[in-house]
Design an enzyme around this catalytic site. Structure first.
Site: not given
Ligand code: NI
Length: 176
Positions: A51, A56, A98-99, A140-141, A144
């Site tokens: 995701g 991000q 998480c990226l 989670h997304e 963000h």
């Molecule tokens: Ni993330």
């Protein structure tokens, strides 16, 4: 990779302040969205991740891409202005990463099932009742988009430990 593969986007890392901002709704027919979504998907698959939210990559827009089947046949989802409209009282705990916090993982507890509504790239209204990995990933997304990170769902002690470890690793990486 073909010559017309979408260009990858740089992923922001914590503590970039853009990861803490509240993203703005996408306007109907915003002409930037299809290309941005395509580049976000390419960036997510390359990372690899399951995701990615627009903040991000520094775009403070309510846009998310998700694919919880990256090892199998790709099933990309592009969610414009996604919203959680219902959540189960039953909770589920799973390990998240998480990226924007590379190599950091923690057990996160969230509602086990959520109903999510969004608009797709054609402007059609969509809805899914998700459970398991997809439910966690969508929550989670969508977090963000509100400047919330998975570490906000764990204890302050664990969070501080993880953030210190991340800062140390990113500093070491910058020196390499
Ligand atoms: Ni993330």
């Amino acid at each position: 990779m073909t010559t017309d593969a979408p260009a990858l986007l740089p992923i922001l890392y914590v503590p970039d302040p853009r990861l803490r901002a509240k993203a703005k709704p996408v306007e109907p027919n915003d002409p930037r969205i299809p290309a941005l979504a395509e580049r976000m998907l390419a960036t997510m698959y390359k990372a690899p991740g399951i995701g990615l939210a627009a903040p991000q990559v520094g775009e403070l827009l309510r846009l998310v891409v998700v694919d919880v089947h990256p090892e199998e046949k790709p099933v990309p989802m592009v969610l414009v202005n996604p919203e959680i409209v219902a959540a189960s009282t039953e909770l589920a705990t799973r390990e998240e990463g998480c990226l924007s916090l590379p190599n950091q993982f923690a057990e996160v507890t969230r509602p086990a099932r959520v109903k999510v509504r969004w608009t797709d790239l054609t402007g059609a209204r969509k809805e899914v009742e998700a459970d398991g990995l997809l439910a966690a990933c969508l929550q989670h997304e969508i977090d963000h988009l509100n400047g919330v990170l998975f570490v906000d769902h764990i204890s302050a002690l664990k969070r501080n430990m993880l953030l210190r470890k991340l800062a140390k690793e990113l500093k070491a990486k910058a020196r390499d």
